[in-house]
Scaffold this active site. Sequence first.
Site, PDB file in Angstrom:
ATOM      1  N   ASP A  95       0.865  -1.174   0.000  1.00 47.44           N
ATOM      2  CA  ASP A  95       0.000   0.000   0.000  1.00 47.44           C
ATOM      3  C   ASP A  95       0.909   1.235   0.000  1.00 47.44           C
ATOM      4  OD1 ASP A  95      -2.156   1.669  -0.060  1.00 47.44           O
ATOM      5  OD2 ASP A  95      -3.252   0.655   1.525  1.00 47.44           O
TER       6      ASP A  95
HETATM    7  C1  NOJ Z   1      -4.081   3.861  -0.004  1.00 48.82           C
HETATM    8  C2  NOJ Z   1      -5.260   2.932   0.102  1.00 48.82           C
HETATM    9  O1  NOJ Z   1      -5.221   2.233   1.336  1.00 48.82           O
HETATM   10  C3  NOJ Z   1      -5.310   1.931  -1.017  1.00 48.82           C
HETATM   11  O2  NOJ Z   1      -6.503   1.192  -0.897  1.00 48.82           O
HETATM   12  C4  NOJ Z   1      -5.223   2.628  -2.337  1.00 48.82           C
HETATM   13  O3  NOJ Z   1      -5.378   1.706  -3.393  1.00 48.82           O
HETATM   14  C5  NOJ Z   1      -3.892   3.330  -2.392  1.00 48.82           C
HETATM   15  N1  NOJ Z   1      -3.834   4.336  -1.346  1.00 48.82           N
HETATM   16  C6  NOJ Z   1      -3.635   3.986  -3.742  1.00 48.82           C
HETATM   17  O4  NOJ Z   1      -4.447   5.071  -3.904  1.00 48.82           O
END
Ligand code: NOJ
Length: 762
Positions: A296
């Site tokens: 993430d």
């Molecule tokens: C953080 C989020 O937790 C995740 O779900 C998302 O895909 C990413 N950012 C990218 O935007």
Amino acid sequence: MNYHNLHQILILALIMSMSACQPEQKQPQKSSTNFDTQVDSLLSLMTLEEKIGQMNQYSGFMDFTGPQPKEGQQAQKLEHIKKGWVGSMLNVHGVENVMAVQKIAVEETRLGIPLIIGFDVIHGYKTISPIPLAETASWDLEAIQKSAEMAAEEASAAGIHWTFAPMVDISRDARWGRVMEGAGEDPYFGSLVAKARVKGFQGNDLSAHNTIAATAKHFAGYGFAESGKDYNTVDVGTSTLHNIINPPFKAAIEADVKTFMNAFNVLNGIPATGNAYLQRDLLKEKWDFDGFVVSDWDSVGEMIDHGFAEDGRAAAKYAVEAGSDMDMESYHYIEQLAGLVNDGEVREDLIDDAVKRILKVKFELGLFDDPYKYCNEEREKEIIGQQKFHDQVFELAQKSIVLLKNEKNLLPLQKSGQKITLIGELAADKTSPLGNWIIAAEDNSAVSVLEGLENYEANNEIVFEKGVDLVTSQPLFSQQLVINETDSSGIETAVAKAKNADVVIMVLGEHGRQSGEGRSRTSLDLPGLQQQMLEAVYEVNQNIVLVLNNGRPLTINWADKHIPAIVEAWQLGTQAGNAIASVLYGDYSPSGKLPMTFPKNVGQVPLYYNYKSTGRPAPKNENEVFWSGYIDSPNTPLYPFGYGLSYTKFEYKNLKIENNYEANAKVKVSVELKNTGDTKGKETAQLYLQDEFASVTRPIKELKGFKQVELAPGETKTIDFELTNAELGFYDNDGNWLVEKGSFKVYVGGDSETTLSKNFKI
Ligand code: NOJ
């Protein structure tokens, strides 16, 4: 470099440039094709730096879906793509923008390996479906799959190859803002929804021009953040991990999901990103997942803040060793991995394994046949926002609405001669119905409730009054929003306009940016001064239909006691207002059922229907205190999981069991369902099972089947379910499926509190 390698590079470059000129003529390649040979030969040409480049993902220049980058980082990104140091970009969308970065990767790097372009296509790209939690309330798996199909079609037309969806995190905590993005609290249902969404995004052929790779996220435990606070610590036992959290991830693999995203949280002390048990032992070995894992946003770097890795070098080492294949926006892979390998601290075969997984997905997507495969401006114009998508999201929005209460025959509304006062800032809001995660959709692009009612073919007088402000200003995606807690000046006018109305419709709830990532709440009440306004209006006119717009379960006890009609309309997307109007006017009889329990008060949370009995489930005597309950609240929810009314009524009877377990390991369950009302309606019949005694205690009941049936007034249908080892077992504490002989209780009905039950033994 020897001649042989050079020759291969030239052939590769030639193939890619040829097909780049003829994007629409390429032959689709089945995603089942094994690309091992191509991947291996490409890998053999790559330097260590180039390999690590494939494992590096940067956010683009358009939107930020995480904290802002450090100074200077943005400027470096294009340079890094040119050097072959970037394998993927996120937050670059639209054909022109995607073409621009892809061209650099393909034409200016030594090997010309195309980028894989990812984006958070969560519930639509430009045409927005209901938020995922709302869609789930439709219990219509086909419609949910079609919604992901539509999202893939629009997103692919905008140049996107890969979505960071579906979020398959089970959550029992309505305080957590991201419950809007998931499928609710149940692992069985959540698994079916996960499969539907993966199939919808990926289709049968990943190389087709209208399918994109999906991501099962966030592996694992993110939905169990302590106290519902986003990014918080997760401590769960093995039984919960295997039986509640993991099933939807496994289901996504069964649906052939191409990628996983790990999570921000620590799970039992180990950050998910550095968790070898999760990513290597379970995911890649036990479950045999052959796609790749993306971290993430900066979750590699955040292992330092967790107190797990002392610096970026250690973070990169732990993450790659644990099986995180691609690093989203932390820079630690690109900055540290080469040194780690050269110093003998990280094995190069781990790098090779990660790169192979990434390249394989790129091959499966057809990016080596045509790196610009989604880059057709004509198609972009033609596909995005088509009328058929609007029709589709309208239908799904209708199906997602849950009728929570309907007394005094207030609903459906009469179509003529009525004076209707419509109250609430949300009633005219054209952005909030889109919910969160709408990065590419335009603000103000949803049909509001006001517009929906005004445009409806009915002959009523509609008077709109905003009442109190909900928010003090409209925030951007990445900004905190400020709720109006002080200015109650709008209440007086609302009350005055409500006084003489035949019906008052109050649209209350949460702003669209009040749920989603980073939007946890400690209260589940109606935010701001809305409750005060509701009570004030009720003083002068009790014929109120409360239409809730929200991204999570809310505590609406007062409303449940006093307001005759309550409609859960979530955040229903682009066609929200039209769908709500059609349900209010009775042209669609509500059929949605809650995918999450609605608590009576926030102190009950986490509250879920499939809880364990405890040793003291109920008081033995009146006034007993030594049992598992509260002294100031009942244990029961306000509305249970699976609950939802219709404009008609249904009756369940003649529950029968045909136990053939000895003969063919099947138990058949049937029930008669009758429409006893006077309009047609759709019901979701649900089957719950209790394994009464087990070597690891089982919940008091668990959903193990459901069927949707439409019945005309007076019509009866027999509904059949089948229970096999897949429904009768559970995961032991090592994560192995176990079916234990003994006694079971089966329940069938219209929600999780049904009492119609029968026992059987296997
Ligand atoms: C953080 C989020 O937790 C995740 O779900 C998302 O895909 C990413 N950012 C990218 O935007």
